[in-house]
Design a protein around this motif. Structure first.
Motif, mmCIF file in Angstrom:
data_model
loop_
_atom_site.group_PDB
_atom_site.id
_atom_site.type_symbol
_atom_site.label_atom_id
_atom_site.label_comp_id
_atom_site.label_asym_id
_atom_site.label_seq_id
_atom_site.Cartn_x
_atom_site.Cartn_y
_atom_site.Cartn_z
ATOM 1 N N ILE A 78 0.745 -1.207 -0.188
ATOM 2 C CA ILE A 78 -0.082 -0.176 -0.112
ATOM 3 C C ILE A 78 1.053 1.338 -0.235
ATOM 4 N N ASP A 79 1.081 2.006 -1.200
ATOM 5 C CA ASP A 79 1.832 2.974 -1.187
ATOM 6 C C ASP A 79 0.953 4.227 -0.980
ATOM 7 N N GLU A 80 1.759 5.387 -0.301
ATOM 8 C CA GLU A 80 1.278 6.625 0.044
ATOM 9 C C GLU A 80 0.386 6.565 1.008
ATOM 10 N N VAL A 81 0.372 5.985 2.174
ATOM 11 C CA VAL A 81 -0.198 6.000 3.212
ATOM 12 C C VAL A 81 -0.006 7.105 4.121
ATOM 13 N N GLY A 82 -1.132 7.851 4.191
ATOM 14 C CA GLY A 82 -1.299 9.171 4.997
ATOM 15 C C GLY A 82 -0.767 10.467 4.288
ATOM 16 N N TYR A 83 -0.634 10.083 2.859
ATOM 17 C CA TYR A 83 -0.238 11.200 2.044
ATOM 18 C C TYR A 83 -1.269 12.213 1.999
ATOM 19 N N LEU A 84 -2.532 11.904 2.282
ATOM 20 C CA LEU A 84 -3.590 12.854 2.167
ATOM 21 C C LEU A 84 -4.513 12.364 3.661
ATOM 22 N N PRO A 85 -4.899 13.272 4.256
ATOM 23 C CA PRO A 85 -5.631 12.865 5.370
ATOM 24 C C PRO A 85 -7.014 12.014 5.109
ATOM 25 N N TYR A 86 -7.366 11.142 6.054
ATOM 26 C CA TYR A 86 -8.295 10.048 5.884
ATOM 27 C C TYR A 86 -9.714 10.807 6.872
ATOM 28 N N ASP A 87 -10.929 10.599 6.241
ATOM 29 C CA ASP A 87 -12.001 10.718 7.043
ATOM 30 C C ASP A 87 -12.191 9.503 7.900
ATOM 31 N N ALA A 88 -13.278 9.439 8.651
ATOM 32 C CA ALA A 88 -13.592 8.203 9.610
ATOM 33 C C ALA A 88 -13.573 7.029 8.927
ATOM 34 N N ARG A 89 -14.545 7.289 7.847
ATOM 35 C CA ARG A 89 -14.794 5.859 6.779
ATOM 36 C C ARG A 89 -13.402 5.281 6.480
ATOM 37 N N ASN A 90 -12.762 6.177 5.755
ATOM 38 C CA ASN A 90 -11.403 5.799 5.388
ATOM 39 C C ASN A 90 -10.586 5.063 6.178
ATOM 40 N N ALA A 91 -10.406 5.640 6.952
ATOM 41 C CA ALA A 91 -9.527 5.265 8.215
ATOM 42 C C ALA A 91 -10.101 3.910 8.664
ATOM 43 N N ASP A 92 -11.307 3.702 9.027
ATOM 44 C CA ASP A 92 -11.882 2.474 9.142
ATOM 45 C C ASP A 92 -11.814 1.385 8.158
ATOM 46 N N LEU A 93 -11.784 1.638 6.912
ATOM 47 C CA LEU A 93 -11.461 0.942 5.911
ATOM 48 C C LEU A 93 -10.004 0.402 5.781
ATOM 49 N N ASP B 291 3.484 10.885 13.658
ATOM 50 C CA ASP B 291 2.604 11.701 12.932
ATOM 51 C C ASP B 291 1.185 11.032 12.212
ATOM 52 N N TRP B 292 1.052 9.981 12.546
ATOM 53 C CA TRP B 292 0.273 9.013 12.045
ATOM 54 C C TRP B 292 -1.432 9.565 12.296
ATOM 55 N N ALA B 293 -1.352 10.088 13.485
ATOM 56 C CA ALA B 293 -2.609 10.641 13.921
ATOM 57 C C ALA B 293 -3.151 11.864 13.194
ATOM 58 N N GLN B 294 -2.477 12.586 12.613
ATOM 59 C CA GLN B 294 -2.733 13.653 11.897
ATOM 60 C C GLN B 294 -3.473 13.100 10.692
ATOM 61 N N ALA B 295 -2.926 11.969 10.149
ATOM 62 C CA ALA B 295 -3.730 11.455 8.910
ATOM 63 C C ALA B 295 -5.011 10.816 9.188
ATOM 64 N N PHE B 296 -5.143 10.078 10.101
ATOM 65 C CA PHE B 296 -6.303 9.496 10.747
ATOM 66 C C PHE B 296 -7.268 10.417 11.421
#
Length: 181
Positions: free
Chosen positions: A137-152, A176-181
């Motif tokens: 899985i490439d570019e994890v956290g490159y863009l922030p995720y909403d709750a649905r995407n974070a759950d998936l 810094d992962w908390a910023q993305a999720f």
């Protein structure tokens, strides 16, 4: 330090693969192994054992040591430093050794998962990401995720946890992962 002089030069172009010799053609595995050797050389020069450990980890990933123990590989570096190329080449190495692999960006995967119209379709798509021996899985956290995407994303990771390995690339330090999720 076994590297000899104060100046090191690593030859990642031809490596030891005869099919690449004399053809001015890059050998991706030789390039990655040259990075590993470069990290070990820097470790000696800078007297920093963490650099040697990083070189050893890169070489272990290329040897596919992580497959037997179902461990994950997480490549963290700034944008443009070759994380994607390394992940693709590790996956390619796995395929050459008879394993299955799937390479996908996090955004492509999440878009495909969110596009499922029913619970049954979503389950089928989640199983699709469970099947390959190696999932990159490439570019994890490159863009922030909403709750649905974070759950998936969590569902994909948790279904593979200690069963089949993941290779993740990110430009975010773990802190810094908390910023993305």
């Amino acid at each position: 330090c076994n590297t000899g002089d104060a100046n090191a030069m690593f030859e990642p172009i031809h490596g030891s693969a005869p099919k690449h010799a004399g053809k001015d053609k890059a050998n991706p595995m030789a390039m990655i192994l040259a990075v590993a050797e470069g990290l070990r050389w820097l470790s000696c020069r800078k007297k920093d054992p963490k650099l040697a450990a990083a070189g050893d980890a890169v070489e272990a990933a290329v040897r596919l040591d992580f497959l037997a123990d179902h461990r994950n590989v997480v490549l963290i570096a700034a944008q443009g430093l070759g994380k994607t190329m390394v992940a693709q080449n590790i996956a390619h190495q796995a395929v050459q050794k008879g394993h299955t692999a799937l390479f996908i960006t996090a955004s492509q995967m999440l878009l495909a998962l969110c596009g499922q119209e029913s619970a049954r379709d979503l389950e089928r798509r989640l199983k699709h990401y469970e099947r390959p021996t190696v999932l990159c899985i490439d570019e994890v956290g490159y863009l922030p995720y909403d709750a649905r995407n974070a759950d998936l994303l969590f569902q994909v990771v948790s279904r593979r946890y200690e069963v089949k390995p993941l290779i993740l690339t990110t430009n975010l330090a773990f802190g810094d992962w908390a910023q993305a999720f």
